[in-house]
Design an enzyme around this catalytic site. Sequence first.
Site, PDB file in Angstrom:
ATOM      1  N   GLY A  68      57.117  36.769  37.719  1.00 23.52           N
ATOM      2  CA  GLY A  68      56.713  36.246  36.421  1.00 23.52           C
ATOM      3  C   GLY A  68      56.114  34.867  36.553  1.00 23.52           C
ATOM      4  O   GLY A  68      55.656  34.477  37.632  1.00 23.52           O
ATOM      5  N   SER A  69      56.165  34.129  35.457  1.00 23.67           N
ATOM      6  CA  SER A  69      55.474  32.841  35.434  1.00 23.67           C
ATOM      7  C   SER A  69      56.228  31.809  36.280  1.00 23.67           C
ATOM      8  O   SER A  69      57.437  31.905  36.500  1.00 23.67           O
ATOM      9  CB  SER A  69      55.366  32.334  33.998  1.00 23.67           C
ATOM     10  N   CYS A  96      48.919  38.505  39.085  1.00 24.26           N
ATOM     11  CA  CYS A  96      49.205  37.285  39.849  1.00 24.26           C
ATOM     12  C   CYS A  96      48.250  37.186  41.026  1.00 24.26           C
ATOM     13  O   CYS A  96      48.034  36.114  41.566  1.00 24.26           O
ATOM     14  CB  CYS A  96      50.663  37.258  40.289  1.00 24.26           C
ATOM     15  N   GLY A 107      60.272  31.199  36.568  1.00 27.76           N
ATOM     16  CA  GLY A 107      60.798  31.448  37.922  1.00 27.76           C
ATOM     17  C   GLY A 107      61.521  30.236  38.481  1.00 27.76           C
ATOM     18  O   GLY A 107      62.622  30.351  39.038  1.00 27.76           O
ATOM     19  N   GLU A 144      58.523  35.623  42.778  1.00 28.06           N
ATOM     20  CA  GLU A 144      57.082  35.871  42.910  1.00 28.06           C
ATOM     21  C   GLU A 144      56.439  35.307  41.664  1.00 28.06           C
ATOM     22  O   GLU A 144      56.610  35.850  40.580  1.00 28.06           O
ATOM     23  CB  GLU A 144      56.793  37.378  43.004  1.00 28.06           C
TER      24      GLU A 144
HETATM   25  C1  UN1 Z   1      50.999  41.413  40.290  1.00 25.08           C
HETATM   26  O1  UN1 Z   1      49.987  41.034  39.730  1.00 25.08           O
HETATM   27  O2  UN1 Z   1      52.128  40.953  39.954  1.00 25.08           O
HETATM   28  O3  UN1 Z   1      47.644  43.640  44.691  1.00 25.08           O
HETATM   29  C2  UN1 Z   1      51.028  42.463  41.334  1.00 25.08           C
HETATM   30  C3  UN1 Z   1      47.585  43.892  43.487  1.00 25.08           C
HETATM   31  C4  UN1 Z   1      48.533  44.906  42.895  1.00 25.08           C
HETATM   32  C5  UN1 Z   1      49.820  44.257  42.538  1.00 25.08           C
HETATM   33  C6  UN1 Z   1      49.707  43.059  41.664  1.00 25.08           C
HETATM   34  N1  UN1 Z   1      48.749  45.976  43.838  1.00 25.08           N
HETATM   35  O4  UN1 Z   1      46.799  43.327  42.754  1.00 25.08           O
END
Ligand code: UN1
Length: 493
Positions: free
Chosen positions: A226-227, A282, A231, A248
Amino acid sequence: MERFKNYINGQWVEPKSNTYFKNINPADISDIVGEFPESGQDDVNDAVAAAKEAFKKWKNVPAPKRGDLLRKVGDIFARRKDEIARIMTREMGKPVFETKGDIQEAIDTAYYAGSETRRLFGYNAPSEMNDKMNMSFRTPIGVVGVITAFNFPIAVPSWKILPAIAAGNTVVYKPSKDVPYAGVMFAEVMEEAGIPPGVFNVVLGKGYMGNMIVEHPDVKVIGFTGSTGIGVKLGEIGGRLNKRVSLEMGGKNPQIVMPDANMDLAIDGVLWGAFGTTGQRCTATSRLILHKDIYEDFIGKLKERVEKLRLGPGLEPETEVGPVIHEAQLNTCDEYCKIALGEGARLVTGGYRVTEGLYANGYFWKPTIFADVTRDMRLFQEEVFGPVLAISKADSFEHAIELANGVDFGLSSSIYTRNVNQAFAAINMIEAGITYINAPTIGAEAHMPFGGVKGTGNGHREGGWTVFDIFTEWKTVYIDFSDKLQRAQIDNY
Ligand code: UN1
């Protein structure tokens, strides 16, 4: 309107809090997806108690047997893929081809984690002494709390839940408040696969529940995506309570394009990396670093392509870019566009909410590009988590790397070049957990380590076998069959 329940100890139960919240479709806010429990401390306590009790048996189920059930989880997700994908799209907005990919990632993870249960390798090593044998192996830890974001409602939780369960732990899962239905469907799949009661529990609710889960004395490990703001707070709580917290968090992922690159490929790459999932990954490409020799030419071609992207509801088959998740995210996009303009960046395209016709009832932000973004600007440094791309100019390869590294985050990264030396130099020099060569910053695969350096995380890696480092403890055993006292470091020297 359908009212949903928590899944605790193998039962579908109403929240003791007796409160519910409505979740809406971000492409059409008049469409209410359902009413979901706004659970409280009592519900969290029940779920943790069930998981703690179930752990006593689950940890002793032979790992390959646990793996058999995980393969069933994969089979059920595969069977229900189309149906679950459409519900996910309705709930969180991204196009159906993407929600199908999301489920595929969970299928891959289920089969992968299932097969790893036959390979949860430990090791033997020679002893310093005769007639003594040393070995070390992985053991499950206990109740794992899983807290995740909205953008990958099935895939990202699967990266944590399935390996945690494969390794013999039990789980209490709290999905994002924006995707509770996906959490319900996850539980349905686990139930149908025959995961025993209490091994997997879902408590629905809002952000405040993160603290309840991390603070609960019987939750031993936390997997969070998350953000950065949330986190870091959860990490602090976990640190104080001596818990393992895998974080993450954000990214500000760069794609570098060198003059020798295949330009069309690099444009396809940034289009997908920056505007796939409406920029709400992310791993999204939020910065494009162009070598000065191709700068204006590339921007011109990219602008043309971005303006052709089909924005719309994810349930429409021709849609390429869906809505953002909620009004607050629209406001964030708006705020960063204003900040970028104020700081002197050049707006190339987009920069506004689309409200006419089909879009009137949804949270649609026009895919946006800013050029001439410099290192000191907030748009260069801060994660927007939306379809807003910042382009910067690099004078040389070294300068491009310097720009790529000039942020506090370090999740994903990419370089487009046909120069093999520069590609390898970039692999060495870019500060990121993931680097792609001639491919966009998104697209991680289930069996490879996933995670970031610097402000993105705190040193853990999901995906691949590295995820088992998060969800297991090592047990070291010394077996002395000499029938005498052998004092280590003393009698043998
Ligand atoms: C995420 O954005 O939290 O590699 C995960 C990727 C995807 C997973 C993203 N398989 O963009």
